[in-house]
Design a protein around this motif. Structure first.
Motif, PDB file in Angstrom:
ATOM      1  N   LYS A  25       0.799  -1.230   0.000  1.00  0.00           N
ATOM      2  CA  LYS A  25       0.000   0.000   0.000  1.00  0.00           C
ATOM      3  C   LYS A  25       0.830   1.278   0.000  1.00  0.00           C
ATOM      4  CE  LYS A  25      -4.537  -0.976   1.975  1.00  0.00           C
ATOM      5  NZ  LYS A  25      -5.321  -1.009   3.200  1.00  0.00           N
ATOM      6  N   SER A  26       2.005   1.251   0.622  1.00  0.00           N
ATOM      7  CA  SER A  26       2.778   2.486   0.741  1.00  0.00           C
ATOM      8  C   SER A  26       3.805   2.634  -0.376  1.00  0.00           C
ATOM      9  CB  SER A  26       3.478   2.529   2.098  1.00  0.00           C
ATOM     10  OG  SER A  26       4.294   1.387   2.229  1.00  0.00           O
ATOM     11  N   SER A  27       3.737   1.752  -1.378  1.00  0.00           N
ATOM     12  CA  SER A  27       4.679   1.829  -2.503  1.00  0.00           C
ATOM     13  C   SER A  27       3.914   1.952  -3.814  1.00  0.00           C
ATOM     14  CB  SER A  27       5.518   0.547  -2.599  1.00  0.00           C
ATOM     15  OG  SER A  27       6.015   0.170  -1.353  1.00  0.00           O
ATOM     16  N   ASN A  89      -0.075   4.256  -8.068  1.00  0.00           N
ATOM     17  CA  ASN A  89       0.813   5.283  -7.523  1.00  0.00           C
ATOM     18  C   ASN A  89       1.059   5.091  -6.037  1.00  0.00           C
ATOM     19  OD1 ASN A  89       1.428   6.803  -9.856  1.00  0.00           O
ATOM     20  ND2 ASN A  89      -0.570   7.813  -9.777  1.00  0.00           N
ATOM     21  N   GLU A  90       2.168   5.666  -5.580  1.00  0.00           N
ATOM     22  CA  GLU A  90       2.547   5.536  -4.168  1.00  0.00           C
ATOM     23  C   GLU A  90       1.534   6.233  -3.263  1.00  0.00           C
ATOM     24  OE1 GLU A  90       6.470   6.560  -1.417  1.00  0.00           O
ATOM     25  OE2 GLU A  90       6.574   6.771  -3.589  1.00  0.00           O
ATOM     26  N   ARG A  91       1.105   7.424  -3.661  1.00  0.00           N
ATOM     27  CA  ARG A  91       0.174   8.190  -2.823  1.00  0.00           C
ATOM     28  C   ARG A  91      -1.274   7.845  -3.163  1.00  0.00           C
ATOM     29  NH1 ARG A  91       2.014  12.920  -4.518  1.00  0.00           N
ATOM     30  NH2 ARG A  91      -0.137  13.706  -4.557  1.00  0.00           N
ATOM     31  N   PHE A  92      -2.071   7.681  -2.146  1.00  0.00           N
ATOM     32  CA  PHE A  92      -3.470   7.277  -2.276  1.00  0.00           C
ATOM     33  C   PHE A  92      -4.249   8.197  -3.218  1.00  0.00           C
ATOM     34  CE2 PHE A  92      -7.905   7.394  -0.969  1.00  0.00           C
ATOM     35  CZ  PHE A  92      -8.222   6.054  -0.839  1.00  0.00           C
ATOM     36  N   ASP A  93      -3.971   9.507  -3.117  1.00  0.00           N
ATOM     37  CA  ASP A  93      -4.775  10.495  -3.849  1.00  0.00           C
ATOM     38  C   ASP A  93      -4.101  10.978  -5.129  1.00  0.00           C
ATOM     39  OD1 ASP A  93      -2.699  11.772  -2.618  1.00  0.00           O
ATOM     40  OD2 ASP A  93      -3.878  13.446  -1.832  1.00  0.00           O
ATOM     41  N   ASP A  94      -3.109  10.234  -5.604  1.00  0.00           N
ATOM     42  CA  ASP A  94      -2.372  10.644  -6.806  1.00  0.00           C
ATOM     43  C   ASP A  94      -2.981   9.960  -8.027  1.00  0.00           C
ATOM     44  OD1 ASP A  94      -0.597  11.264  -8.775  1.00  0.00           O
ATOM     45  OD2 ASP A  94       1.179  10.464  -7.788  1.00  0.00           O
ATOM     46  N   ASN A 122      -7.939   4.579  -6.346  1.00  0.00           N
ATOM     47  CA  ASN A 122      -8.104   4.235  -4.930  1.00  0.00           C
ATOM     48  C   ASN A 122      -9.462   4.640  -4.368  1.00  0.00           C
ATOM     49  OD1 ASN A 122      -5.720   2.882  -3.836  1.00  0.00           O
ATOM     50  ND2 ASN A 122      -4.617   4.684  -4.558  1.00  0.00           N
TER      51      ASN A 122
END
Length: 204
Positions: A25-27, A89-94, A122
């Protein structure tokens, strides 16, 4: 070609992509899509399988090239080729399609001009348990005439469909039973070659 190309993804190929993203999730994670043009509809690409690639050093070319060669060699015998690319993407909102994704998409496009890029959405994934949405939790990008990767129109949902109507129900079941823990990608395989990137037991 008459009209836009449509893409139909098989349930297991679809679930594998989402589970891989949930495991890391964080990558940022990525995968390739395998399939073939439909034998009955020449404007449809059937995505029959997917192979999770990486969750670290996602843009490193040597590893990517090795993995693509191994995947092509394995699937060539079955009449299936690499037809697209998946990125989370790494960021949830990207929701930007980044340079790495576009470059890998361009590479696949050279061999398969109907190539697609799928980007994990996401927000749709998060909303899945609350609704009855049957559409894929990903955005579809295709290359336009000026060779740019473009998000399929606001009605683009119909350009990407899942072959099995109940796929999201099955996916939610996989998520609740933490099936994502079992997924193996090329990073795992390169760390320990006994890890099988084909994930043959995943949906047994």
């Amino acid at each position: 070609m008459g009209g836009e190309v449509r893409y139909e993804i098989a349930q297991n190929a679809y679930a594998k992509l989402v589970l891989h993203a949930l495991k890391h999730k964080s990558s940022a994670v990525n995968a390739v899509l395998l399939g073939r043009p439909s034998s009955s509809h020449n404007d449809v690409v059937e995505i029959t399988d997917s192979v999770p690639l990486f969750h670290s050093h996602i843009g490193l070319l040597p590893q990517l090239e090795i993995s693509l060669i191994l995947i092509e060699e394995h699937y060539a015998a079955t009449g299936v080729n690499i037809v697209g690319y998946f990125h989370s993407n790494e960021r949830f909102d990207d929701y930007e399609l980044g340079g790495v994704a576009k470059n890998i998409g361009d590479h696949i496009y050279r061999y398969f001009p109907q190539a697609a890029i799928l980007l994990l959405d996401n927000k749709k994934l998060e909303a899945l348990p609350k609704g009855k949405d049957r559409s894929p939790v990903m955005q579809l990008y295709t290359r336009d005439a000026s060779k740019n990767w473009k998000l399929a129109g606001s009605d683009g949902g119909s350009q990407l469909t899942i072959r099995e109507p109940s796929a999201n129900v099955v996916l939610l079941d996989y998520i609740s039973t933490e099936k994502w823990k079992d997924i193996v990608d090329f990073d795992d395989h390169l760390d320990d070659i006994s890890n099988d990137w084909l994930n043959p037991e995943l949906f047994k």
